[in-house]
Each structure stands twice: as C-alpha cells, then as structure tokens.
Design an enzyme around this catalytic site. Structure first.
Site, PDB file in Angstrom:
ATOM      1  N   THR A   1       0.841  -1.204   0.000  1.00  0.00           N
ATOM      2  CA  THR A   1       0.000   0.000   0.000  1.00  0.00           C
ATOM      3  C   THR A   1       0.874   1.251   0.000  1.00  0.00           C
ATOM      4  O   THR A   1       0.630   2.196  -0.769  1.00  0.00           O
ATOM      5  CB  THR A   1      -0.924  -0.006   1.240  1.00  0.00           C
TER       6      THR A   1
ATOM      7  N   ASN B   1      -5.532  -9.136  -8.056  1.00  0.00           N
ATOM      8  CA  ASN B   1      -5.578  -9.889  -6.803  1.00  0.00           C
ATOM      9  C   ASN B   1      -6.848 -10.706  -6.631  1.00  0.00           C
ATOM     10  O   ASN B   1      -6.891 -11.604  -5.802  1.00  0.00           O
ATOM     11  CB  ASN B   1      -5.402  -8.944  -5.609  1.00  0.00           C
TER      12      ASN B   1
ATOM     13  N   HIS C   1       4.563 -10.093   2.025  1.00  0.00           N
ATOM     14  CA  HIS C   1       3.680 -11.140   2.554  1.00  0.00           C
ATOM     15  C   HIS C   1       2.886 -11.862   1.474  1.00  0.00           C
ATOM     16  O   HIS C   1       2.123 -12.775   1.758  1.00  0.00           O
ATOM     17  CB  HIS C   1       2.762 -10.598   3.662  1.00  0.00           C
TER      18      HIS C   1
ATOM     19  N   CYS D   1     -10.997  -7.190   3.152  1.00  0.00           N
ATOM     20  CA  CYS D   1     -10.993  -5.778   3.521  1.00  0.00           C
ATOM     21  C   CYS D   1     -11.013  -5.648   5.030  1.00  0.00           C
ATOM     22  O   CYS D   1     -11.452  -6.535   5.749  1.00  0.00           O
ATOM     23  CB  CYS D   1     -12.124  -5.014   2.863  1.00  0.00           C
TER      24      CYS D   1
END
Ligand code: PLP
Length: 374
Positions: A71, A142, A194, A318
């Site tokens: 991000t 994704n 990750h 989310c």
C-alpha cells in the site's frame, strides 16, 4: 488440519524467511544508519537484501526503495509522482484500492476493462492526454489473477502520453510471473513481502534512475531521501530471503500449482452446475481459482467452508471484514447477484494435493446445501 487456500490475501512465511528475520532480531539489531560495528553489520544486511530484491525485479540496487508494504509503495508511486510533476493520474478500474483510492482522491481518470478482465486498451489510448503524468496498471489482479498486457499498455502510453510515467502494482505477481522481464517497460514497480512468503508490513517500490518522487515520509532521509524512517531490517532480510527462494523455484511452482488449480476448477465445474469462472484461465496466474456460484451468497459459503477448515475468500479481503460487492467483477460486467456468489481460492508454494482434495470434497455439498436453502 487447516487447508489454507488464501495465498492472495497473505502467504505463510517461508522457513528461510523466518530464520533470516529471527537472526536479525536476535543478533543484528543495530540501526543501519549508525557508525559502530553492529550498525555497519545491519547496513550490510540492507545492502545484500537490496541487491537480491533488485535482481528479482530487474532493477539496480539504487532504484529500490524499501517501504512498509504494498500500500505504501503504491501510494508513494502515485502521490509522489503527482507532487513531483503535477498533472493527473490514470489507472485501470480493477486496481487494488491502494492504487484506485489515491487516483480517485486526486481527481484522476479510470479506464475500464473488457469482460475478459483485461484493460480496454482502445479506451486507454483515447483518454491519455498531455495532462496525465502517471499511469498505473497492475501486473496481476488480486481477485481474478488476470495478468494485464503491460507491454501493450507501455507502447500506448509512450505513443500517446510520452511525458507520463508507467507504474505497475506487481504485488500479486512475483511467485507466478517473471517480474524482472515483464516490468522492464515500467518506471515504477510495487511489491509486498507477505504475498511471497515474507512478513506482513514490508515491501518495496522500484523507481527507475532519473525518476524523482516527492517523499510521503520526511525525517532522517533514509532510502536516499525517498522514504524516511529506520528501515525494518529484519523484515527486509526476510523479504529478500523469500524473494530469492520464490524466484528460484518459480518455474517449477507455476507448473505444479497450475496443475493443482486446474484440477480444483475442473473438479468444481464438473461436480456443480451454475458455476462461472471469471475471465480466461490462460490469462491468469497459475495460483488463482476464481468462481461465481449462481444462487449462493459468498459470506454463507465462506462460513460453511471455514467450519470444514477450508480458508478462502470472496474477493479482496478488507479491513472491516464486511463483504462489499467486488469492484473488479462489476468492472468486468458481472451482475450484482452473480458477483455476490464469488469465491477466490488462491494457492501457493505450500499448497498440497490434500488441500485440493479437501476443497473438492467440501465445496460442492456446501453449495448444494445453500441452494436448497434458497
Ligand atoms: N496491491 C495488490 C494487488 C494487493 O493484492 C495488495 C494486498 O492485498 C496490496 C496492493 C496491498 O499490499 P499490502 O497488504 O502489503 O499493503
């Protein structure tokens, strides 16, 4: 035993990455900007890790900026470029929110995708104007795993908006796509540890030589003044270790995991009616099975799967845990009701035949049960 089929959300850490991280935390705790022996040792680990990451991404070490994840890398690419060059940003409608939100927030342009989940290159050519200073198109999606035609995108950008930089979010791609090769055309590349066996909260942005970014974080001037803050040396060492292993075994894993994924998807579509696979399988990374079940709600299905120790997800995970309709499926033209029955099973380096057999045994009866319930 848990059957973990959610590698696109986060991967289990590789043993070598855990070892590298522990070694650093126990023995290598010096601050890499310091002057004494322990500090210099930490700095050497940073240098070595930077070399490995640069190699994996087809970049030079000086082009790698360590960040606290994907991000931050995406935000730095978009917002750092806008602040340095002015103008507006442009991205595809299927980007992760880490790209989509900064673009929308700054009044940028969104380009649609076809029903195949690939960017509409005609529309891209039409909306590129001299005002656009950064274009962001992800390498692999994704949710669906669909790989975008980055070379074609780069050609159009160079032709129609030669002033614009090309950013690609390669966060999902490293285990499945030769990022060093495919991203040669990109000026900016984001990754996140990750997603390939490293820890959460560490990533990198490649910014090619000559690309200037206004930093988002100011302070000690680390990362050549592009990202201040003491580097997460242990996390970075673990990321480098995971990246090296991931790249070394990529070809073999693409074949192995691709076969498992195909067995899973073919098994589910063979056992059930009313199943729609998003996009074309040959466009996808080898690890993603993304299906929509007619007459089923994802949330209810995930609940039944979890009870049987199958860990999966509906779309992008989310933070609120609430299921929002997928903007990716909406952009591909899926109806709200069909998109509401989506299931993403994402495989990875640690996925076994056992995991696939378990999913094939559990999912069809769960779907039938939910359909009977109406
Ligand atoms: N971009 C893509 C395509 C992703 O899948 C993710 C994570 O889900 C991110 C960016 C954000 O990365 P991070 O979780 O490291 O902030």
């Amino acid at each position: 035993m848990v059957h973990y089929l959610d590698h696109a959300a986060s991967t289990p850490a590789r043993p070598a990455a855990i070892e590298a991280m522990a070694r650093q935390l126990v023995h290598g705790y010096g601050n890499p900007t310091g002057a004494h022996r322990l500090a210099r040792a930490a700095n050497r680990v940073l240098d070595e890790s930077r070399d490995i990451i640069a190699d994996a991404l087809g970049a030079t070490p000086g082009e790698v900026i360590f960040t606290a994840g994907g991000t931050e890398a995406d935000n730095l690419a978009i917002l750092g470029t806008l602040e340095a060059r002015g103008g507006i940003a442009l991205c595809s409608a299927i980007e992760h929110h880490a790209v989509l939100d900064p673009v929308i927030h700054t009044g940028g342009v969104i380009v649609g995708v076809g029903s195949d989940g690939r960017i509409d290159t005609e529309q891209l050519g039409r909306v590129l104007t001299p005002e656009v200073s950064v274009v962001s198109v992800m390498l692999a999606n994704n949710e669906t795993g669909i790989v975008q035609p980055l070379g074609e995108v780069a050609d159009i950008v160079r032709r129609r908006a030669p002033q614009a930089l090309l950013h690609t979010d390669a966060v999902q791609a490293l285990p499945w796509v030769d990022v060093a090769d495919q991203c040669r055309v990109a000026d900016l590349i984001s990754i996140s540890a990750h997603k390939f066996g490293g820890p959460q909260g560490v990533g990198a942005l490649v910014a090619r030589a000559g690309v200037s970014l206004v930093p988002r974080l100011r302070g000690g001037g680390q990362e050549r003044d592009r990202r201040s803050g003491t580097q997460n040396v242990a996390g970075i060492a673990a990321m480098a270790s995971a990246a090296a292993e991931t790249v070394a075994e990529r070809q073999a894993q693409v074949v192995r995991v691709g076969a498992l994924r195909d067995r899973l998807v073919d098994g589910l579509t063979g056992r059930l009616t009313g199943v729609v696979e998003s996009g074309n399988r040959q466009d996808k990374t080898a690890n993603i099975a993304h299906l929509c079940f007619e007459g089923v709600e994802s949330e209810a299905l995930l609940f039944l799967l979890e009870k049987e120790d199958i860990m999966a997800s509906a779309a992008a995970s989310c933070s609120s845990g609430a299921m929002e309709p997928s903007h990716v499926l909406a952009a591909m033209g899926f109806s709200r009701s069909l998109a509401g029955g989506s299931l993403r099973l994402s495989l990875g380096y640690s996925t076994t035949e056992d995991d696939i057999e378990a999913a094939l045994a559990v999912i069809p009866p769960a779907v039938r049960r939910l359909r009977e319930r109406g």
